[in-house]
Design an enzyme around this catalytic site. Structure first.
Site, PDB file in Angstrom:
ATOM      1  N   CYS A 192       7.260   2.679   8.340  1.00  0.00           N
ATOM      2  CA  CYS A 192       7.639   1.973   9.209  1.00  0.00           C
ATOM      3  C   CYS A 192       6.948   1.185  10.845  1.00  0.00           C
ATOM      4  O   CYS A 192       6.771   1.045  11.119  1.00  0.00           O
ATOM      5  CB  CYS A 192       9.144   2.018   9.484  1.00  0.00           C
ATOM      6  SG  CYS A 192       9.873   1.764   8.029  1.00  0.00           S
ATOM      7  N   CYS A 207      -7.805   0.861  15.214  1.00  0.00           N
ATOM      8  CA  CYS A 207      -5.800   0.348  14.528  1.00  0.00           C
ATOM      9  C   CYS A 207      -4.258   0.805  15.740  1.00  0.00           C
ATOM     10  O   CYS A 207      -5.441   0.998  17.032  1.00  0.00           O
ATOM     11  CB  CYS A 207      -6.053   0.646  13.121  1.00  0.00           C
ATOM     12  SG  CYS A 207      -4.868   2.352  13.303  1.00  0.00           S
TER      13      CYS A 207
END
Lengths: 90, 383
Positions: B187, B341
């Site tokens: 998540c 990222c």
């Protein structure tokens, strides 16, 4: 044709579809057709030997393919499949 | 166990249900539940079990409350940011119901302490956020003969079941092996709808109460699959796997193992320090020096396009990780490259892919663009 439900973790590689109609006569054919239609999902779905990775499970009409004929399970046009992926989120 | 007048008034809506009644409420008062993780799932589970009058609730977590938790972890409040999660949760539960006992375990749940913590609880609730703790919780429940009330969430998808090896399959019957490290996003990496854990957590709380009361049909041998986007609820049937290594007839895992080693990942889903290994990492401050001196350095951003609206590095090329394998031909392998990222986890996987494809001059921005925002450019937000 059989309909397969796609887990959230794989939708991204499959044009964001949550369900797909795939013409196939067996589970293994259906998975191969998925990988052919969406090449980038192949690595996520299948291991180096082309086998379904073990954190995935396939259910046909709510029954695990382990209770049927495994990946060789034959499919009827009105079958509903669920591709289940393990998820760790909590 | 007798109920006081105060308790009879508090639980009167339960006492009116014939399936619960006075006897059931007394059962709940005498019962106990261990909630592993006080995050998205642990929040509603613990709140509802406390409100329902489960007499003793244990909470296991080692983390502190972060402001990024508050979108879904409703047991915690803004005033608790930076405080221990178990203490924050305990305070909230006792405010909700001071007539119960709450035991806080401020420690990671591991093979070393799991039996000590769990052995005196009737049921365990799996509200963790990582695979090692999920396999630990499962194996522990099999060995101790306790039900494992399971839930997991990702984006809009949730799963719930009761794994109870005495009466049905265990988690390993369904998932014999964890996914290869890095293949299933967490998540923290992929996100989760804030209200999703409320749906799955409330299913877990319902199942826990039914088990403690001994009423209804528990989700043993059944798995609920929920999708909030389509508002679909599907059930599939689960049976014991005769080849299960923990609860099968020829089980060869007979004691708790090293679950971080088994899963190849750490027992948490923090990604603040996403790393590809010391030989392949570059820090944000080192990258700043390289950017200002080196020409021809390619910055490769492997995040999703919608993340670029949150923060971006000028001049970076965006190829999302999922498309990288198919778009390698767009990259010059002779050119020096730094991959990044959000926090360094996806870029570490991208680096592996690039190296395996023959790229040699590649580095991973350790900690991702969030580290750049912390160390170099504070005008960028951290997410």
């Amino acid at each position: 044709m059989p309909v397969i439900r796609i887990p959230a973790a794989l939708k991204y590689y499959m044009d964001n579809h949550s369900e797909l109609d795939i013409p196939a006569s067996s589970v293994i054919d259906l998975l191969a057709a998925l990988a052919e239609r969406y090449p980038s999902v192949k690595f996520h779905l299948l291991d180096a030997d082309g086998k379904l990775r073990r954190h995935f499970n396939v259910f046909v009409n709510g029954v695990h393919i382990r209770e049927l004929d495994g990946l060789a399970t034959k499919l009827n046009p009105d079958d509903k499949l669920i591709l289940l992926a393990s998820a760790a989120g909590g | 166990m007798e109920l006081s007048h105060e308790e009879i008034l508090r639980y009167s809506r339960h006492l009116l249900i014939p399936e619960v009644g006075l006897e059931g409420q007394q059962k709940l008062k005498a019962s106990s539940a261990l909630v592993i993780g006080t995050g998205g799932l642990g929040s509603p589970v613990a709140l509802y079990l406390a409100a329902a009058g489960v007499g003793r609730i244990g909470l296991v977590d080692y983390d502190v409350v972060d402001s990024s938790n508050l979108q879904r972890q409703v047991i915690h409040g803004t005033s608790m940011v930076g405080k221990l999660k178990v203490e924050s949760a305990k305070q909230r539960l006792l405010d909700l119901n001071p007539l119960i006992q709450v035991e806080a375990f401020n420690e990671p749940f591991t093979s070393e302490n799991a039996i000590r913590i769990a052995k005196d609880y009737d049921i365990l609730i799996d509200g963790t956020d990582n695979f090692p703790t999920r396999y630990l919780t499962n194996d522990l429940c099999v060995f101790l003969g306790k039900p494992n009330v399971y839930g997991s969430i990702y984006r809009f998808d949730g799963q719930a079941s009761v794994f109870f090896a005495k009466e049905g399959p265990c988690y390993r019957c369904l998932f014999p092996e964890p996914p290869p490290p890095g293949l299933v996003p967490s998540c923290a990496e992929g996100g989760v709808l804030g209200v999703l854990p409320a749906t799955i957590g409330s299913v877990q709380a319902s199942e826990a109460l039914k088990l403690l009361l001994g009423i209804g049909s528990p989700l043993i041998g059944k798995l609920l699959l929920y999708n909030a986007l389509d508002m679909s609820f599907d059930f599939v049937t689960l049976k014991k796997n005769p080849k299960c290594r923990v609860c099968g007839p020829n089980a060869d895992v007979t004691e708790l193992i090293d679950y971080e080693e088994f899963c190849g990942v750490p027992g948490h889903d923090h990604e603040d320090d996403g790393s590809a290994g010391a030989d392949w990492d570059i820090s944000a401050s080192d990258l700043r020096a390289r950017v200002s001196s080196a020409s021809g350095l390619l910055l490769l951003d492997v995040r999703e396009p919608h993340e670029l609206a949150i923060s971006a590095l000028r001049g970076a090329t965006n190829i999302p990780l999922g498309q990288l394998a198919a778009r390698l031909s767009e990259l010059d392998s002779a050119r020096e490259m730094v991959v990044f990222c959000k926090a360094g986890t996806r870029s570490a996987r991208a680096l592996e892919l690039l190296v395996s494809a023959g790229f040699k001059k590649v580095k991973n921005l350790k900690g991702g663009i969030n580290a750049w925002a912390r160390e170099v450019d504070q005008s960028l937000p951290i997410y």
